[in-house]
Enzyme design. Structure first.
Site, PDB file in Angstrom:
ATOM      1  CG  HIS A  62      24.186  30.215  -9.067  1.00 53.99           C
ATOM      2  ND1 HIS A  62      24.323  30.185 -10.443  1.00 53.99           N
ATOM      3  CD2 HIS A  62      24.756  31.391  -8.671  1.00 53.99           C
ATOM      4  CE1 HIS A  62      24.943  31.283 -10.853  1.00 53.99           C
ATOM      5  NE2 HIS A  62      25.218  32.031  -9.789  1.00 53.99           N
ATOM      6  CG  PHE A  63      18.123  28.150  -5.078  1.00 53.04           C
ATOM      7  CD1 PHE A  63      19.208  28.759  -4.457  1.00 53.04           C
ATOM      8  CD2 PHE A  63      16.845  28.536  -4.684  1.00 53.04           C
ATOM      9  CE1 PHE A  63      19.037  29.716  -3.467  1.00 53.04           C
ATOM     10  CE2 PHE A  63      16.657  29.487  -3.681  1.00 53.04           C
ATOM     11  CZ  PHE A  63      17.744  30.077  -3.073  1.00 53.04           C
ATOM     12  NE  ARG A  64      25.231  25.120  -7.601  1.00 54.95           N
ATOM     13  CZ  ARG A  64      26.058  25.932  -8.240  1.00 54.95           C
ATOM     14  NH1 ARG A  64      25.780  26.334  -9.469  1.00 54.95           N
ATOM     15  NH2 ARG A  64      27.169  26.356  -7.667  1.00 54.95           N
ATOM     16  CG  ASN A  94      24.773  28.694 -13.678  1.00 57.53           C
ATOM     17  OD1 ASN A  94      23.857  29.213 -13.062  1.00 57.53           O
ATOM     18  ND2 ASN A  94      26.006  28.627 -13.198  1.00 57.53           N
ATOM     19  CG  HIS A 179      30.143  36.010 -14.678  1.00 64.49           C
ATOM     20  ND1 HIS A 179      30.117  35.209 -13.567  1.00 64.49           N
ATOM     21  CD2 HIS A 179      31.465  36.174 -14.977  1.00 64.49           C
ATOM     22  CE1 HIS A 179      31.350  34.899 -13.207  1.00 64.49           C
ATOM     23  NE2 HIS A 179      32.182  35.483 -14.058  1.00 64.49           N
ATOM     24  CG  HIS A 232      29.559  38.535  -9.521  1.00 62.34           C
ATOM     25  ND1 HIS A 232      30.134  38.863 -10.724  1.00 62.34           N
ATOM     26  CD2 HIS A 232      28.929  37.345  -9.711  1.00 62.34           C
ATOM     27  CE1 HIS A 232      29.848  37.919 -11.608  1.00 62.34           C
ATOM     28  NE2 HIS A 232      29.125  36.996 -11.014  1.00 62.34           N
ATOM     29  CG  ASP A 303      27.432  34.431  -7.427  1.00 64.65           C
ATOM     30  OD1 ASP A 303      26.601  33.730  -8.018  1.00 64.65           O
ATOM     31  OD2 ASP A 303      28.632  34.499  -7.779  1.00 64.65           O
ATOM     32  CG  HIS A 307      30.188  23.937  -5.844  1.00 69.13           C
ATOM     33  ND1 HIS A 307      29.772  23.501  -7.080  1.00 69.13           N
ATOM     34  CD2 HIS A 307      30.469  25.260  -5.992  1.00 69.13           C
ATOM     35  CE1 HIS A 307      29.815  24.504  -7.940  1.00 69.13           C
ATOM     36  NE2 HIS A 307      30.236  25.585  -7.300  1.00 69.13           N
TER      37      HIS A 307
END
Length: 445
Positions: A62-64, A94, A179, A232, A303, A307
């Protein structure tokens, strides 16, 4: 014949074994494997004493970007990946906005161009509203497949009902990634969260939440005759189910679930150990290791989900779930190799051959003539301590701060070119979209 690059005298590793030999590269591809003594090359890299692995692929990150660049972005996290010996990443949908339309996927590819140091692909996110778009999206250049959240995690993508999951499976042709946590059970148990107590995370998101979801998912996959990739896995009970479903289900595990265990990790790391599904007790970790070495597990991914420190320091349950990991996977797992938990060949299978088989990579995942010259060069004997200073994710922290590693990435070579060498980035922004067998575009021959 003159080669552009020769990797000289290293130990070349494949899932089937290891051999000390040379590798010759012309352009972006492997041109020869074998003795190249006395042969000319634009550059000769002395790999004596080093192990040459097929380039490590992290198929869940997840690189945002877009929307959450204050905590991570495509450029910073791809640089972190290259420093950790990773040659390609598959990025999750996401973001804000979510990757749920062809335009959103095209936008991510445009953002990556000239900025990402490693090769890359992006998942299409499934919702109840975009099922009609998924057949188009899964055929697009740079799409690694469809991602479905059956339990709410970070972001607003969610398909919790069997009817919705079945509709997605019937609409698409490629293997979908899931997921797998039961949102209905999570809704029932959110009131069990204890303010400020991160250990209650494994009570809220309990074993049954994972097991019931995976049981439902397997039933739907069998009903529709479709392939699934279950992400996961964190419980012993799920591995029992998945062992009997290898005809349609591939399985992923994370270094976090193989390395950290409750309650110790929550006592030490507090909110920095929080992720979905949770890090669980030792019996589950032991079962994951058994499944990994028994061949039930197909893929190892991280994963990677950064944050900010301020967000992670909020009292539970206000703290978000997710940890960075793309830069630390290789040294953490090589330490497990050196400690006898798995073989180096099995690590290669999980991080290159496994992704190649599960996702159908067109020209990556093997050290073989004709394939992309992607290599993760490691020093198995090198001892280093993972530190937050070394970790270059924009979030500025790692759960492995202070981890004493044995085994270290010393070079990342992508399509024949050095990207990382001796801990320094030497080529920026050269990453390209990954190619897949199921979406190859016709070309002139």
């Amino acid at each position: 014949m003159t080669y552009d690059l020769i990797l000289k005298g290293g130990t070349v590793v494949s899932p089937g074994g290891m051999t000390q030999t040379d590798v010759g590269v012309i352009g972006e591809r492997i041109a020869h494997i074998g003795d190249l003594t006395g042969v000319d090359a634009g550059e000769i890299y002395d790999a004596t004493g080093l192990h040459i692995l097929p380039g490590v692929i992290d198929s869940q990150v997840h690189f945002r970007e877009p929307g959450l660049e204050y905590k991570a972005d495509l450029e910073t996290e791809a640089r972190s990946a290259a420093l950790g010996g990773v040659v390609a990443v598959f990025e999750m949908p996401n973001t804000n906005p979510s990757t749920t339309t062809p335009d959103a996927l095209t936008d991510k590819l445009a953002r990556a161009k000239g900025r990402m140091d490693v090769d890359h692909a992006f998942y299409a996110g499934a919702t109840h509203e975009n099922i009609d778009l998924l057949p188009e999206m899964e055929k697009m250049l740079g799409c690694c497949g469809v991602k479905v959240f059956m339990g709410a995690s970070t972001g607003d993508l969610l398909i919790k009902d069997d009817e919705g999951v079945e509709a997605v499976l019937r609409a698409i042709k490629r293997r979908a990634a899931f997921h797998s946590e039961d949102e209905y059970r999570l809704e029932e148990r959110r009131s069990l969260a204890v303010q400020g107590d991160w250990q209650s995370h494994i009570i809220v998101r309990d074993v049954e939440a994972a097991v019931s979801s995976t049981r439902r998912l397997l039933r739907l996959a069998r009903k529709t005759g479709k392939r699934i990739h279950v992400l996961h896995i964190s419980t012993a009970e799920e591995m029992e189910l998945l062992r009997d479903a290898k005809d349609l289900a591939s399985v992923e595990v994370l270094p976090n679930h193989l390395t950290l265990a409750a309650p110790e990790c929550y006592e030490r790391l507090k909110g920095f150990a929080q992720q979905n599904p949770p890090v669980r007790e030792q019996r589950h970790q032991d079962a994951l290791w058994r499944a990994l070495n028994a061949g039930i597990v197909d893929v190892l991914a991280t994963d990677h989900a950064p944050h900010t420190r301020e967000e992670k320091e909020r009292p539970y349950p206000a703290s978000p779930s997710g940890m960075p990991g793309v830069q630390t996977m290789v040294p953490v797992m090589l330490t497990h190799v050196n400690n006898g938990r798995l073989t180096l060949q099995r690590f290669v299978e999980l991080t290159s051959a496994g992704p190649q088989r599960v996702f159908g990579l067109a020209d990556k995942g093997r050290i073989a003539e004709g394939y992309h010259a992607d290599f993760t060069v490691v020093d198995l004997k090198r001892k280093e301590t993972i530190t937050e200073e070394w970790s270059k994710s924009k979030c500025g922290w790692t759960p492995y701060d202070g981890f004493e590693a044995t085994g270290w990435p010393v070079a990342t070579i992508i399509r024949g070119g050095f990207v990382m060498r001796d801990g320094e980035i030497v080529k920026k922004g050269g990453g390209l979209p990954v190619r897949f067998n199921e979406t190859l575009e016709p070309t002139e021959f």
